[in-house]
Scaffold this motif. Structure first.
Motif, mmCIF file in Angstrom:
data_model
loop_
_atom_site.group_PDB
_atom_site.id
_atom_site.type_symbol
_atom_site.label_atom_id
_atom_site.label_comp_id
_atom_site.label_asym_id
_atom_site.label_seq_id
_atom_site.Cartn_x
_atom_site.Cartn_y
_atom_site.Cartn_z
ATOM 1 N N UNK A 1 0.811 -1.215 0.000
ATOM 2 C CA UNK A 1 0.000 0.000 0.000
ATOM 3 C C UNK A 1 0.849 1.271 0.000
ATOM 4 N N UNK A 2 2.192 1.094 -0.031
ATOM 5 C CA UNK A 2 3.084 2.247 -0.021
ATOM 6 C C UNK A 2 3.276 2.726 -1.463
ATOM 7 N N UNK A 3 3.385 4.037 -1.641
ATOM 8 C CA UNK A 3 3.548 4.577 -2.997
ATOM 9 C C UNK A 3 4.994 4.500 -3.444
ATOM 10 N N UNK A 4 5.928 4.508 -2.490
ATOM 11 C CA UNK A 4 7.349 4.491 -2.819
ATOM 12 C C UNK A 4 7.908 3.104 -2.514
ATOM 13 N N UNK A 5 7.888 2.226 -3.511
ATOM 14 C CA UNK A 5 8.343 0.851 -3.274
ATOM 15 C C UNK A 5 9.859 0.726 -3.379
ATOM 16 N N UNK A 6 10.547 1.859 -3.664
ATOM 17 C CA UNK A 6 12.018 1.811 -3.696
ATOM 18 C C UNK A 6 12.592 1.905 -2.288
ATOM 19 N N UNK A 7 11.818 2.407 -1.339
ATOM 20 C CA UNK A 7 12.301 2.525 0.043
ATOM 21 C C UNK A 7 12.154 1.183 0.745
ATOM 22 N N UNK A 8 13.081 0.882 1.667
ATOM 23 C CA UNK A 8 12.946 -0.355 2.439
ATOM 24 C C UNK A 8 11.904 -0.189 3.544
ATOM 25 N N UNK B 1 14.386 -3.685 -1.708
ATOM 26 C CA UNK B 1 14.890 -4.126 -3.007
ATOM 27 C C UNK B 1 14.102 -5.313 -3.515
ATOM 28 N N UNK B 2 14.786 -6.408 -3.882
ATOM 29 C CA UNK B 2 14.100 -7.555 -4.477
ATOM 30 C C UNK B 2 13.161 -8.268 -3.500
ATOM 31 N N UNK B 3 13.291 -7.979 -2.198
ATOM 32 C CA UNK B 3 12.432 -8.638 -1.199
ATOM 33 C C UNK B 3 11.160 -7.850 -0.925
ATOM 34 N N UNK B 4 11.065 -6.661 -1.463
ATOM 35 C CA UNK B 4 10.029 -5.729 -1.023
ATOM 36 C C UNK B 4 8.621 -6.315 -1.114
ATOM 37 N N UNK B 5 8.379 -7.170 -2.124
ATOM 38 C CA UNK B 5 7.024 -7.698 -2.319
ATOM 39 C C UNK B 5 6.882 -9.162 -1.879
ATOM 40 N N UNK B 6 7.787 -9.630 -1.035
ATOM 41 C CA UNK B 6 7.720 -11.019 -0.560
ATOM 42 C C UNK B 6 6.578 -11.179 0.452
ATOM 43 N N UNK B 7 5.861 -12.300 0.344
ATOM 44 C CA UNK B 7 4.831 -12.639 1.335
ATOM 45 C C UNK B 7 5.501 -12.992 2.657
ATOM 46 N N UNK C 1 8.057 2.779 7.523
ATOM 47 C CA UNK C 1 7.956 2.779 6.065
ATOM 48 C C UNK C 1 7.994 4.185 5.494
ATOM 49 N N UNK C 2 8.235 4.240 4.185
ATOM 50 C CA UNK C 2 8.003 5.453 3.415
ATOM 51 C C UNK C 2 6.717 5.183 2.643
ATOM 52 N N UNK C 3 5.610 5.782 3.115
ATOM 53 C CA UNK C 3 4.310 5.478 2.506
ATOM 54 C C UNK C 3 4.011 6.397 1.329
ATOM 55 N N UNK C 4 4.337 7.665 1.495
ATOM 56 C CA UNK C 4 3.964 8.681 0.515
ATOM 57 C C UNK C 4 5.213 9.250 -0.100
ATOM 58 N N UNK C 5 5.073 9.813 -1.317
ATOM 59 C CA UNK C 5 6.259 10.239 -2.063
ATOM 60 C C UNK C 5 6.783 11.574 -1.553
#
Ligand code: MD6
Ligand code: FE
Length: 215
Positions: free
Chosen positions: A135-142, A180-186, A210-214
């Motif tokens: 649900x975060x807009x910035x998926x580049x942040x850990x 990074x590559x783990x960001x969308x892991x269940x 988290x970083x939710x908003x840009x």
């Protein structure tokens, strides 16, 4: 002389790329974190949110920061206002910000500037089913995740829900940096076993920064 390393079993669970486990990293901040959590929950008490499907979540939640994660019959989302108080969420305490920044840096994510912290409280038996944080807009942040109080078994799956998850035991003070590559892991948490923690009693508290908003 006793070689304490003899008693430190090597980590059994190979972690996916993008997941860093920092054992005990938050211990120097733990007292400040716990007192700041008390301040946050005085303004924004823990509550059991409903899933969009109408189930009461067994972990109680609250938030601090500019954005707070909520779930109700309308779905999952971030809001600037606590629907319970109808006020903005409490500010992110300096202790949370400092720890999150240092942990992210230690994991290779320099300059992490969280704007949201979801606080999960588990009493014995509470759990969290496998989910993705999406649900975060910035998926580049850990995401920086801090475990306090009772131990937990964290489940780390794959990029599809059906992947069999690995089990990672977490104790008071442990920090996971997830990006990074783990960001969308269940991932999820198995039901918390009963016990007593000297600082927090019969509960586990998890902070996820988290970083939710840009902007
Ligand atoms: C918990 N953590 O440890 C739940 N999400 O209680 C999470 O759901 C989580 O630890 C994203 C990244 C790290 C996490
Ligand atoms: Fe999560």
């Amino acid at each position: 002389m006793i070689d304490l390393e003899l008693f430190d079993a090597p980590e059994q669970t190979p972690l996916p790329a993008g997941v860093r486990l920092l054992r005990g990293f938050s211990l120097p901040w733990a007292a400040a974190l716990i007192s700041d959590i008390e301040q946050v929950i005085a303004a924004a008490p823990f509550r059991h949110m409903m899933t969009p499907g109408g189930q009461r979540m067994s972990a109680a939640m609250t938030n601090c920061g500019r954005a707070g994660w909520i779930s109700d019959r309308s779905g999952y989302r971030y809001t600037g206002i606590d629907p319970h108080s109808t006020e903005p969420w409490p500010a992110l305490p300096d202790s949370f910000l400092a720890l999150a920044r240092r942990a992210a840096e230690a994991a290779g994510f320099a300059g992490f500037a969280p704007d949201a912290c979801l606080i999960n409280r588990y009493t014995p038996g509470a759990r969290m089913s496998l989910h993705q944080d999406r649900d975060e807009l910035d998926l580049s942040a850990p995401i920086v995740s801090v475990s306090l109080g009772l131990p937990a078994v964290f489940l780390i799956g794959g990029l599809v829900r059906s992947a069999r998850p690995a089990r990672l035991p977490l104790v008071h003070g442990d920090v996971i940096v997830w990006g990074g590559p783990a960001r969308m892991i269940f991932h999820g948490v198995t039901p918390i076993a009963d016990g007593f923690h000297p600082g927090l009693g019969r509960q586990r508290i998890n902070l996820t920064l988290r970083r939710a908003w840009i902007a």
